[in-house]
Design an enzyme around this catalytic site. Structure first.
Site, PDB file in Angstrom:
ATOM      1  N   ASP A  34       0.839  -1.196   0.000  1.00  0.00           N
ATOM      2  CA  ASP A  34       0.000   0.000   0.000  1.00  0.00           C
ATOM      3  C   ASP A  34       0.874   1.246   0.000  1.00  0.00           C
ATOM      4  O   ASP A  34       1.824   1.342   0.789  1.00  0.00           O
ATOM      5  CB  ASP A  34      -0.884   0.045   1.248  1.00  0.00           C
ATOM      6  CG  ASP A  34      -2.038  -0.939   1.195  1.00  0.00           C
ATOM      7  OD1 ASP A  34      -2.229  -1.581   0.143  1.00  0.00           O
ATOM      8  OD2 ASP A  34      -2.752  -1.064   2.207  1.00  0.00           O
ATOM      9  N   LYS A  91      -8.218   0.855  -5.128  1.00  0.00           N
ATOM     10  CA  LYS A  91      -9.406   0.298  -4.485  1.00  0.00           C
ATOM     11  C   LYS A  91     -10.669   1.063  -4.874  1.00  0.00           C
ATOM     12  O   LYS A  91     -10.669   2.289  -4.965  1.00  0.00           O
ATOM     13  CB  LYS A  91      -9.263   0.344  -2.961  1.00  0.00           C
ATOM     14  CG  LYS A  91      -8.177  -0.558  -2.398  1.00  0.00           C
ATOM     15  CD  LYS A  91      -8.145  -0.465  -0.873  1.00  0.00           C
ATOM     16  CE  LYS A  91      -6.997  -1.285  -0.284  1.00  0.00           C
ATOM     17  NZ  LYS A  91      -7.224  -2.729  -0.423  1.00  0.00           N
ATOM     18  N   GLY A 163      -4.934  -2.556   8.839  1.00  0.00           N
ATOM     19  CA  GLY A 163      -4.725  -1.405   9.700  1.00  0.00           C
ATOM     20  C   GLY A 163      -4.565  -1.726  11.166  1.00  0.00           C
ATOM     21  O   GLY A 163      -4.460  -0.824  11.990  1.00  0.00           O
ATOM     22  N   ARG A 175      -6.737 -20.325   6.998  1.00  0.00           N
ATOM     23  CA  ARG A 175      -7.004 -21.690   7.479  1.00  0.00           C
ATOM     24  C   ARG A 175      -8.440 -22.115   7.169  1.00  0.00           C
ATOM     25  O   ARG A 175      -8.685 -23.284   6.840  1.00  0.00           O
ATOM     26  CB  ARG A 175      -6.730 -21.783   8.975  1.00  0.00           C
ATOM     27  CG  ARG A 175      -5.245 -21.770   9.339  1.00  0.00           C
ATOM     28  CD  ARG A 175      -5.041 -22.162  10.794  1.00  0.00           C
ATOM     29  NE  ARG A 175      -3.645 -22.182  11.190  1.00  0.00           N
ATOM     30  CZ  ARG A 175      -2.806 -23.197  10.982  1.00  0.00           C
ATOM     31  NH1 ARG A 175      -3.237 -24.274  10.332  1.00  0.00           N
ATOM     32  NH2 ARG A 175      -1.549 -23.139  11.395  1.00  0.00           N
ATOM     33  N   GLY A 224      -3.157  -7.047   8.306  1.00  0.00           N
ATOM     34  CA  GLY A 224      -2.468  -7.144   9.588  1.00  0.00           C
ATOM     35  C   GLY A 224      -1.055  -7.671   9.550  1.00  0.00           C
ATOM     36  O   GLY A 224      -0.430  -7.823  10.600  1.00  0.00           O
ATOM     37  N   GLY A 245       0.253  -3.328   4.085  1.00  0.00           N
ATOM     38  CA  GLY A 245      -0.152  -1.930   4.030  1.00  0.00           C
ATOM     39  C   GLY A 245       0.503  -1.100   5.099  1.00  0.00           C
ATOM     40  O   GLY A 245       1.669  -0.719   5.014  1.00  0.00           O
ATOM     41  N   SER A 246      -0.251  -0.852   6.173  1.00  0.00           N
ATOM     42  CA  SER A 246       0.225   0.011   7.253  1.00  0.00           C
ATOM     43  C   SER A 246       1.490  -0.530   7.901  1.00  0.00           C
ATOM     44  O   SER A 246       2.281   0.232   8.462  1.00  0.00           O
ATOM     45  CB  SER A 246      -0.872   0.153   8.309  1.00  0.00           C
ATOM     46  OG  SER A 246      -2.117   0.441   7.727  1.00  0.00           O
TER      47      SER A 246
END
Length: 306
Positions: A34, A91, A163, A175, A224, A245-246
């Site tokens: 990102d 996006k 995030g 999973r 995450g 991303g973050s």
């Protein structure tokens, strides 16, 4: 004003599901980062990202700021496209086909119909079949994944919880999809018919998935991932690549962490390399406990199952 980017996903070369899924296959074994500006896009490309995702804000800031999250400013997307040579994704909101049409006109390489943005339609996802640009969509389960593919998605990613810097939801979704595929592989033809009805998915897609032992399109992990170890964990669970991303640009040393994450995708099965690239990365992003979230973005999906 710059002209729309000419890319491998130009109208003359795309349109069929075979071509669109083939373009997604080219990203296998890679990492997609990102970015919110040209400088970050340059860092991502130099680190070895196989593609970048152009955003107005990284997911951590979307969570912090609240409000309605929309498609990024077209000027920002074009600046990023003009800066890098790797594919550029952007996006659109769930169900917002007009945003998707704008993104296709801009010449982006992939469109992510994303739960990270505020949903525009709580009953329908975008009909992705008529678009020439390949779509990426999130999924928590086999049912969600196959529904998105039936709508025309050329690539699936776990939803996770973007995030948060917390990988637990991405692991759960990876999973879950693997578990449900194993169930499908054990069923007879008659049982598969019932399972398809239970999941709310087309029988032919479920049959193909059971035969392949995996989703019929590329499947990345997202949501995450913040460390090289997180990347390794998801790759070892069988995903084809990762979105980050973050976790990079909210960390203490984005340039070094970006390179480390790229190395982790390549060497996910080598603990020694992982240990080496994990050293002295600076402070990771501040994480959130997913069980304390007031809203889980992963739960954003249209209500229809057919």
């Amino acid at each position: 004003m710059s002209e729309p980017k000419t890319s491998a996903t130009s109208e003359t070369q795309t349109g069929t599901m075979t071509v669109k899924t083939g373009l997604a296959q080219m990203l296998k074994g890679g990492i997609i980062m990102d970015v919110i500006n040209a400088d970050q896009a340059r860092v991502a490309e130099e680190a070895g990202a196989c593609a970048v995702m152009a955003l107005e804000k990284v997911p951590a800031d979307i969570r912090k700021d609240g409000g309605v999250a929309r498609m990024a400013d077209p000027r920002k997307i074009k600046e990023i496209m003009d800066t890098v040579t790797v594919p550029v994704m952007a996006k659109c909101r769930i169900g917002h086909f007009a945003e998707a049409q704008i993104l296709q006109n801009l010449g982006v390489d992939f469109i992510d119909e994303s739960e990270v943005l505020s949903p525009a339609d709580d009953e329908n996802h975008v009909d992705k079949q008529p678009f020439n640009v390949p779509f990426v969509c999130g999924a928590r389960s086999l049912g969600e994944a196959l529904r998105r593919i039936s709508e025309g998605a050329a690539m699936i990613r776990t939803k996770g919880e973007a995030g948060t810097g917390n990988v637990v939801e991405a692991v759960r979704h990876a999973r879950q999809i693997n578990r449900e595929i194993r169930v499908a592989q054990c069923l007879s033809s008659a049982e598969l018919y019932g399972y398809a009805k239970q999941l709310g998915v087309p029988l032919d897609l479920l049959q193909k998935t059971a035969k392949l032992g995996r989703l019929p399109v590329v499947n990345f992990a997202a949501g995450g991932l913040a460390t090289p170890a997180d990347v390794s964990l998801l790759m070892q669970l069988g995903v084809d690549g990762v979105f980050v991303g973050s976790g990079i640009f909210k960390s203490g040393n984005p340039e070094k962490r970006a390179k480390a994450m790229v190395q982790a995708v390549t060497h996910y099965n080598d603990p020694k390399v992982l240990a080496d690239v994990s050293e002295d990365l600076g402070d990771p992003m501040v994480g959130l406990n997913c069980e304390h979230l007031s809203e889980k973005w992963a739960q954003r999906e249209s209500v229809h199952k057919s």
